[in-house]
Enzyme design. Structure first.
Site, PDB file in Angstrom:
ATOM      1  N   THR A  76      -8.152  15.240  22.776  1.00 36.13           N
ATOM      2  CA  THR A  76      -6.825  14.608  22.832  1.00 36.13           C
ATOM      3  C   THR A  76      -6.256  14.545  21.415  1.00 36.13           C
ATOM      4  OG1 THR A  76      -7.613  12.361  22.408  1.00 36.13           O
ATOM      5  CG2 THR A  76      -7.620  13.100  24.703  1.00 36.13           C
TER       6      THR A  76
ATOM      7  N   SER B 159     -16.022   3.532  25.218  1.00 37.21           N
ATOM      8  CA  SER B 159     -16.393   4.791  24.567  1.00 37.21           C
ATOM      9  C   SER B 159     -17.916   4.867  24.540  1.00 37.21           C
ATOM     10  CB  SER B 159     -15.879   4.806  23.131  1.00 37.21           C
ATOM     11  OG  SER B 159     -16.435   5.900  22.423  1.00 37.21           O
TER      12      SER B 159
ATOM     13  N   TYR C  98     -15.056   1.042  14.761  1.00 39.59           N
ATOM     14  CA  TYR C  98     -14.732   1.561  16.105  1.00 39.59           C
ATOM     15  C   TYR C  98     -15.908   1.341  17.053  1.00 39.59           C
ATOM     16  CZ  TYR C  98     -13.270   4.818  19.779  1.00 39.59           C
ATOM     17  OH  TYR C  98     -12.921   5.379  20.986  1.00 39.59           O
TER      18      TYR C  98
ATOM     19  N   LYS D 222     -15.898  -0.965  20.545  1.00 37.44           N
ATOM     20  CA  LYS D 222     -16.152  -0.464  21.895  1.00 37.44           C
ATOM     21  C   LYS D 222     -17.405  -1.113  22.512  1.00 37.44           C
ATOM     22  CE  LYS D 222     -12.561   2.219  22.241  1.00 37.44           C
ATOM     23  NZ  LYS D 222     -11.501   2.001  23.242  1.00 37.44           N
TER      24      LYS D 222
HETATM   25  N1  LIG Z   1     -10.212  10.912  22.551  1.00 33.63           N
HETATM   26  C1  LIG Z   1     -11.519  10.603  22.509  1.00 33.63           C
HETATM   27  O1  LIG Z   1     -12.357  11.402  22.071  1.00 33.63           O
HETATM   28  C2  LIG Z   1     -11.985   9.276  23.013  1.00 33.63           C
HETATM   29  C3  LIG Z   1     -13.362   9.088  23.152  1.00 33.63           C
HETATM   30  C4  LIG Z   1     -13.827   7.863  23.617  1.00 33.63           C
HETATM   31  C5  LIG Z   1     -12.930   6.860  23.904  1.00 33.63           C
HETATM   32  N2  LIG Z   1     -11.598   7.059  23.751  1.00 33.63           N
HETATM   33  C6  LIG Z   1     -10.703   5.942  24.061  1.00 33.63           C
HETATM   34  O2  LIG Z   1      -9.794   6.344  25.061  1.00 33.63           O
HETATM   35  C7  LIG Z   1      -8.573   5.638  24.887  1.00 33.63           C
HETATM   36  C8  LIG Z   1      -7.421   6.620  24.897  1.00 33.63           C
HETATM   37  O3  LIG Z   1      -7.625   7.561  23.852  1.00 33.63           O
HETATM   38  P1  LIG Z   1      -6.735   8.871  23.718  1.00 33.63           P
HETATM   39  O4  LIG Z   1      -7.605   9.925  23.190  1.00 33.63           O
HETATM   40  O5  LIG Z   1      -5.953   9.100  24.941  1.00 33.63           O
HETATM   41  O6  LIG Z   1      -5.780   8.408  22.519  1.00 33.63           O
HETATM   42  P2  LIG Z   1      -4.240   8.669  22.261  1.00 33.63           P
HETATM   43  O7  LIG Z   1      -3.997   8.289  20.836  1.00 33.63           O
HETATM   44  O8  LIG Z   1      -3.835  10.029  22.716  1.00 33.63           O
HETATM   45  O9  LIG Z   1      -3.523   7.600  23.225  1.00 33.63           O
HETATM   46  C9  LIG Z   1      -3.620   6.223  22.971  1.00 33.63           C
HETATM   47  C10 LIG Z   1      -2.343   5.560  23.422  1.00 33.63           C
HETATM   48  O10 LIG Z   1      -2.484   4.154  23.118  1.00 33.63           O
HETATM   49  C11 LIG Z   1      -1.279   3.713  22.535  1.00 33.63           C
HETATM   50  N3  LIG Z   1      -1.544   2.563  21.678  1.00 33.63           N
HETATM   51  C12 LIG Z   1      -2.197   2.572  20.485  1.00 33.63           C
HETATM   52  N4  LIG Z   1      -2.189   1.340  19.961  1.00 33.63           N
HETATM   53  C13 LIG Z   1      -1.530   0.556  20.838  1.00 33.63           C
HETATM   54  C14 LIG Z   1      -1.190  -0.824  20.854  1.00 33.63           C
HETATM   55  N5  LIG Z   1      -1.507  -1.644  19.836  1.00 33.63           N
HETATM   56  N6  LIG Z   1      -0.529  -1.321  21.925  1.00 33.63           N
HETATM   57  C15 LIG Z   1      -0.176  -0.506  22.938  1.00 33.63           C
HETATM   58  N7  LIG Z   1      -0.437   0.792  22.969  1.00 33.63           N
HETATM   59  C16 LIG Z   1      -1.118   1.321  21.927  1.00 33.63           C
HETATM   60  C17 LIG Z   1      -0.763   4.900  21.759  1.00 33.63           C
HETATM   61  O11 LIG Z   1       0.634   4.790  21.502  1.00 33.63           O
HETATM   62  C18 LIG Z   1      -1.104   6.049  22.681  1.00 33.63           C
HETATM   63  O12 LIG Z   1      -0.079   6.339  23.593  1.00 33.63           O
HETATM   64  C19 LIG Z   1      -8.717   4.840  23.596  1.00 33.63           C
HETATM   65  O13 LIG Z   1      -9.063   3.514  23.906  1.00 33.63           O
HETATM   66  C20 LIG Z   1      -9.858   5.532  22.881  1.00 33.63           C
HETATM   67  O14 LIG Z   1     -10.551   4.684  22.012  1.00 33.63           O
HETATM   68  C21 LIG Z   1     -11.115   8.250  23.323  1.00 33.63           C
END
Ligand SMILES: NC(=O)c1ccc[n+]([C@@H]2O[C@H](COP(=O)([O-])OP(=O)(O)OC[C@H]3O[C@@H](n4cnc5c(N)ncnc54)[C@H](O)[C@@H]3O)[C@@H](O)[C@H]2O)c1
Length: 367
Positions: free
Chosen positions: A308, A258, A273, A277
């Site tokens: 998302t 991130s 968080y 990251k």
């Molecule tokens: N959405 C954002 O703004 C954003 C920004 C920067 C980074 N990210 C990173 O991107 C990645 C995906 O985010 P997203 O927005 O798609 O989130 P999301 O919540 O839509 O999807 C995350 C998925 O991970 C799964 N998950 C959570 N904990 C888990 C575990 N312990 N074991 C296995 N699966 C698990 C969830 O069930 C879900 O399907 C994450 O690592 C998040 O930190 C997201």
């Protein structure tokens, strides 16, 4: 720019370093007369001829299909109105069109290299969100099989069934918590048994806690988040990396970190968080150095604010306005905005790239 007009510039970069008492965004009015302006710059600006038309020459294959070419020469008018950026359409549920062998054969070598043709791709967090869309992208880029690891049984199963139904590709779902090393090892072994050693790991599973002050952060929650985001990245990389090594297969590991691993977000407080990251980014670099000798590449994608489910929380609505205002592209990322980089990093086109951390953030981190 007229003397009346001032440039409103937010000193965002400085904001996280301010004390709590003064943590409102600062907008500083900079009168145009204060901007540095050299004589040579002034002269070269006035030297620019303001064309009303641009001459164009086009050389193209003969439209009759006969050997030879045609050429055309014409001018296009220049519109000097300020170009306004168009909003991007948000991609909702769409078809997934797998890359067929026949189409692949007809592709130029560079485009073939940019594909993941015949690769086995494991995606954690693939049940929804960014992980799910990167899995779809790999299907469209030629993956031989897709393997989804996710803790959410219902969504994971549904996502695998849907991806298979849309593409006809073999897709497996393993209900695995990325904190559970033994379960991960069993699932990776089963994946190797069925499809062969993975060529690609995309680790997108992760959670976010925000708006929690460090002074009141529950240590158990802190440990849980680090365990999922950081230890999970390690356990998944270790299991898949060992499978690649055992098969003597080069591979690509893509860790979804991130921008929070490199900057401090504003205005929400989310030290845990951010720390998790930052750990993922440094872990990725360390792995890249260690595993280059095995032909395994490790890179991080650092998304900015993405649209998302993770962020579709009513409590975050007011903050989203601030996030947009601090992002040059003035929007949140679409759920498929990581796809292009993901496929590139998974493909052989990025063969000399390892240990990188690439931001996809609409420009947030350049300010
Ligand atoms: N959405 C954002 O703004 C954003 C920004 C920067 C980074 N990210 C990173 O991107 C990645 C995906 O985010 P997203 O927005 O798609 O989130 P999301 O919540 O839509 O999807 C995350 C998925 O991970 C799964 N998950 C959570 N904990 C888990 C575990 N312990 N074991 C296995 N699966 C698990 C969830 O069930 C879900 O399907 C994450 O690592 C998040 O930190 C997201």
């Amino acid at each position: 720019m007229s003397g009346k007009t001032a440039i409103l510039r937010m000193t965002r970069a400085a904001a996280p370093r301010l004390s709590n008492a003064s943590r409102t965004p600062i907008f500083r009015a900079i009168p145009a007369v204060q901007r540095p302006f050299s004589i040579s710059a002034a002269r070269s600006r006035s030297d620019v001829v303001q064309e009303t038309e641009v001459p164009v020459s086009v050389y193209s294959p003969d439209s009759t299909g006969a050997a030879g070419s045609t050429s055309d020469h014409f001018s296009i008018p220049v519109n000097r109105d300020d170009a306004k950026p168009k909003p991007f359409p948000v991609e909702e549920d769409s078809d997934v069109v797998p890359l067929t062998k026949r189409v692949y054969r007809d592709m130029p070598p560079m485009m073939q290299k940019m594909s993941v043709m015949d690769k086995v791709v494991v995606v954690t967090g693939g049940a929804r969100g960014l992980g799910n869309h990167m899995a779809r992208a790999c299907a469209e880029a030629g993956a031989k099989a897709l393997v989804i690891f996710d803790v959410n049984q219902e969504l994971g199963d549904q996502a695998a069934a849907e991806l298979h139904q849309k593409t006809g590709l073999p897709v497996s779902f393993f209900k695995v918590d990325v904190r559970d090393g033994a379960a991960i090892n069993a699932a990776v072994d089963a994946c190797v048994e069925t499809y062969g050693a993975p060529d690609v790991l995309i680790n997108s599973a992760g959670i976010a806690d925000s708006n929690i002050k460090a002074e009141t952060y529950d240590p158990a929650m802190f440990r849980r988040l680090i365990d999922i985001n950081l230890t999970g990245s390690f356990l998944m990389s270790q299991a898949v990396g060992r499978a690649m090594m055992d098969a003597n297969k080069p591979g690509s590991i893509i860790l979804v970190a991130s921008m929070s691993g490199s900057i401090v977000n504003y205005p929400q407080e989310q030290s845990c968080y951010n720390a998790s990251k930052a750990g993922v980014i440094q872990f990725g670099k360390s792995l890249a150095a260690e595993w280059a000798k095995y032909g395994i590449r490790v890179n991080c994608i650092s998304p900015g604010y993405m649209d998302t489910a993770l962020n579709r929380v009513p409590a975050l609505e007011a903050q989203k306005k601030i996030w947009r205002s601090m992002t040059p592209q003035a929007r949140l990322g679409n759920v498929d905005d990581l796809n292009g980089l993901c496929v590139f990093l998974a493909s052989d086109a990025s063969g000399f790239m390892t240990g990188a951390n690439v931001a996809i953030d609409g420009g947030y981190t350049v300010l």
